[in-house]
Scaffold this active site. Sequence first.
Site, PDB file in Angstrom:
ATOM      1  N   SER A 144     -16.698  73.351 -40.762  1.00 22.83           N
ATOM      2  CA  SER A 144     -17.279  74.234 -41.782  1.00 22.83           C
ATOM      3  C   SER A 144     -16.617  75.597 -41.657  1.00 22.83           C
ATOM      4  O   SER A 144     -16.061  75.934 -40.610  1.00 22.83           O
ATOM      5  CB  SER A 144     -18.787  74.378 -41.548  1.00 22.83           C
ATOM      6  OG  SER A 144     -19.355  75.275 -42.483  1.00 22.83           O
ATOM      7  N   TYR A 158     -26.259  75.983 -36.043  1.00 24.90           N
ATOM      8  CA  TYR A 158     -25.307  75.176 -36.819  1.00 24.90           C
ATOM      9  C   TYR A 158     -23.883  75.734 -36.688  1.00 24.90           C
ATOM     10  O   TYR A 158     -22.927  74.993 -36.437  1.00 24.90           O
ATOM     11  CB  TYR A 158     -25.738  75.167 -38.289  1.00 24.90           C
ATOM     12  CG  TYR A 158     -24.745  74.537 -39.230  1.00 24.90           C
ATOM     13  CD1 TYR A 158     -24.553  73.164 -39.257  1.00 24.90           C
ATOM     14  CD2 TYR A 158     -23.983  75.327 -40.106  1.00 24.90           C
ATOM     15  CE1 TYR A 158     -23.635  72.590 -40.120  1.00 24.90           C
ATOM     16  CE2 TYR A 158     -23.075  74.755 -40.982  1.00 24.90           C
ATOM     17  CZ  TYR A 158     -22.905  73.382 -40.981  1.00 24.90           C
ATOM     18  OH  TYR A 158     -21.989  72.817 -41.832  1.00 24.90           O
TER      19      TYR A 158
HETATM   20  P1  NAP Z   1     -25.679  65.668 -46.689  1.00 21.63           P
HETATM   21  O1  NAP Z   1     -25.572  65.745 -48.174  1.00 21.63           O
HETATM   22  O2  NAP Z   1     -26.985  66.010 -46.049  1.00 21.63           O
HETATM   23  O3  NAP Z   1     -25.221  64.205 -46.202  1.00 21.63           O
HETATM   24  C1  NAP Z   1     -25.260  63.918 -44.825  1.00 21.63           C
HETATM   25  C2  NAP Z   1     -24.749  62.519 -44.536  1.00 21.63           C
HETATM   26  O4  NAP Z   1     -24.759  62.325 -43.097  1.00 21.63           O
HETATM   27  C3  NAP Z   1     -25.624  61.412 -45.107  1.00 21.63           C
HETATM   28  O5  NAP Z   1     -24.836  60.266 -45.329  1.00 21.63           O
HETATM   29  C4  NAP Z   1     -26.599  61.146 -43.960  1.00 21.63           C
HETATM   30  O6  NAP Z   1     -27.204  59.868 -44.098  1.00 21.63           O
HETATM   31  C5  NAP Z   1     -25.647  61.246 -42.766  1.00 21.63           C
HETATM   32  N1  NAP Z   1     -26.274  61.557 -41.494  1.00 21.63           N
HETATM   33  C6  NAP Z   1     -27.085  62.615 -41.201  1.00 21.63           C
HETATM   34  N2  NAP Z   1     -27.462  62.538 -39.907  1.00 21.63           N
HETATM   35  C7  NAP Z   1     -26.872  61.432 -39.382  1.00 21.63           C
HETATM   36  C8  NAP Z   1     -26.893  60.817 -38.103  1.00 21.63           C
HETATM   37  N3  NAP Z   1     -27.609  61.324 -37.088  1.00 21.63           N
HETATM   38  N4  NAP Z   1     -26.174  59.696 -37.900  1.00 21.63           N
HETATM   39  C9  NAP Z   1     -25.462  59.147 -38.927  1.00 21.63           C
HETATM   40  N5  NAP Z   1     -25.388  59.683 -40.151  1.00 21.63           N
HETATM   41  C10 NAP Z   1     -26.107  60.803 -40.370  1.00 21.63           C
HETATM   42  O7  NAP Z   1     -24.620  66.619 -45.974  1.00 21.63           O
HETATM   43  P2  NAP Z   1     -23.241  67.213 -46.566  1.00 21.63           P
HETATM   44  O8  NAP Z   1     -23.557  68.478 -47.259  1.00 21.63           O
HETATM   45  O9  NAP Z   1     -22.497  66.149 -47.262  1.00 21.63           O
HETATM   46  O10 NAP Z   1     -22.495  67.585 -45.201  1.00 21.63           O
HETATM   47  C11 NAP Z   1     -21.620  66.642 -44.594  1.00 21.63           C
HETATM   48  C12 NAP Z   1     -20.802  67.351 -43.539  1.00 21.63           C
HETATM   49  O11 NAP Z   1     -20.113  68.433 -44.141  1.00 21.63           O
HETATM   50  C13 NAP Z   1     -21.604  67.943 -42.388  1.00 21.63           C
HETATM   51  O12 NAP Z   1     -20.895  67.798 -41.191  1.00 21.63           O
HETATM   52  C14 NAP Z   1     -21.720  69.399 -42.752  1.00 21.63           C
HETATM   53  O13 NAP Z   1     -21.869  70.223 -41.628  1.00 21.63           O
HETATM   54  C15 NAP Z   1     -20.384  69.623 -43.428  1.00 21.63           C
HETATM   55  N6  NAP Z   1     -20.352  70.756 -44.354  1.00 21.63           N
HETATM   56  C16 NAP Z   1     -21.025  70.705 -45.539  1.00 21.63           C
HETATM   57  C17 NAP Z   1     -20.934  71.795 -46.416  1.00 21.63           C
HETATM   58  C18 NAP Z   1     -21.568  71.793 -47.781  1.00 21.63           C
HETATM   59  O14 NAP Z   1     -21.428  72.788 -48.494  1.00 21.63           O
HETATM   60  N7  NAP Z   1     -22.234  70.738 -48.201  1.00 21.63           N
HETATM   61  C19 NAP Z   1     -20.222  72.926 -46.042  1.00 21.63           C
HETATM   62  C20 NAP Z   1     -19.586  72.954 -44.811  1.00 21.63           C
HETATM   63  C21 NAP Z   1     -19.645  71.856 -43.979  1.00 21.63           C
HETATM   64  P3  NAP Z   1     -28.589  59.495 -43.338  1.00 21.63           P
HETATM   65  O15 NAP Z   1     -29.503  60.662 -43.511  1.00 21.63           O
HETATM   66  O16 NAP Z   1     -29.064  58.236 -43.991  1.00 21.63           O
HETATM   67  O17 NAP Z   1     -28.218  59.255 -41.902  1.00 21.63           O
END
Ligand code: NAP
Length: 260
Positions: A144, A158
């Site tokens: 991130s 985080y």
């Molecule tokens: P999201 O929409 O909440 O999706 C999270 C995904 O991870 C889902 O598939 C969830 O499925 C899975 N997950 C969560 N906990 C888990 C666990 N303990 N074991 C296995 N799977 C798990 O999140 P996102 O926004 O796409 O973020 C994804 C990644 O991108 C993260 O690493 C986050 O830090 C990073 N990121 C996101 C943003 C953003 O703007 N969205 C920005 C910077 C970085 P289940 O809940 O069914 O397990």
Amino acid sequence: MFTPLEGRSVIVTGGSYGIGKGIARVFARAGANVLLAARDETRLAEAAHDIGAEGKGRVATVAANVAHVAGCRRIAEAAVAEFGGIDVLCANAGIYPKTSLADLTEDEVDEVFAVNVKGTMFMLQACLPALEAGGHGRVVLTSSITGPITGDPGWSHYGASKAAQLGFLRTAAIELAPRRITVNAVLPGNIATEGLADLGDDYRKGMEAAIPQRRLGEVADIGYAALFLATDEAGYITGQTIVVDGGQVLPESTAALEGL
Ligand code: NAP
């Protein structure tokens, strides 16, 4: 121009929705076989159906929790069983609960580090033999901008976890270089996902105002960066990061965005 990834075996953790689903869709469109890993089986099945309907490669799923070593091993074993090996690991699963430093509990910090940091480290460890056997292993972490570059009140734990991923990446890249495995990271800015939507409209509007492109990113934006890092042609790039944020980290002050 790039060597096709058709038939390559790709794991995407957190692949059931959000950025992970976007990454998986991009790889499937490129002809790779993709294993989606997450905890909720129903959402995994929906994502597999959705991506499989348009991708050229095969799509499989495994329900597992990356916070536990056993879950990481189950995911790696599933990829080998389904596709005969592992060429690419996209260690993307992550959580970002908001809590101010004054209110943080030990349990919250442990949970964030278990998923975001331990989940990354032990996923890579579990995939190592298969990645090495393939001869061109590629690991792409989803870190991130928060932590490595920026700070944001409520996300100190985080941010620490996302910076920790990069500390891990740099040594892993050195250790695995002789095994012909590269380890790189994509640093998303604010990407429109289910998890981000949970933070509410005010959060989204505030972020849009802070981004020179004046919009959130799309999940495919992260997928394309991950796809590049997974190509044969990116084989001499390791231990590096790509920021994908619409310019969010660039302004020196809010004045830099006025009048845009
Ligand atoms: P999201 O929409 O909440 O999706 C999270 C995904 O991870 C889902 O598939 C969830 O499925 C899975 N997950 C969560 N906990 C888990 C666990 N303990 N074991 C296995 N799977 C798990 O999140 P996102 O926004 O796409 O973020 C994804 C990644 O991108 C993260 O690493 C986050 O830090 C990073 N990121 C996101 C943003 C953003 O703007 N969205 C920005 C910077 C970085 P289940 O809940 O069914 O397990």
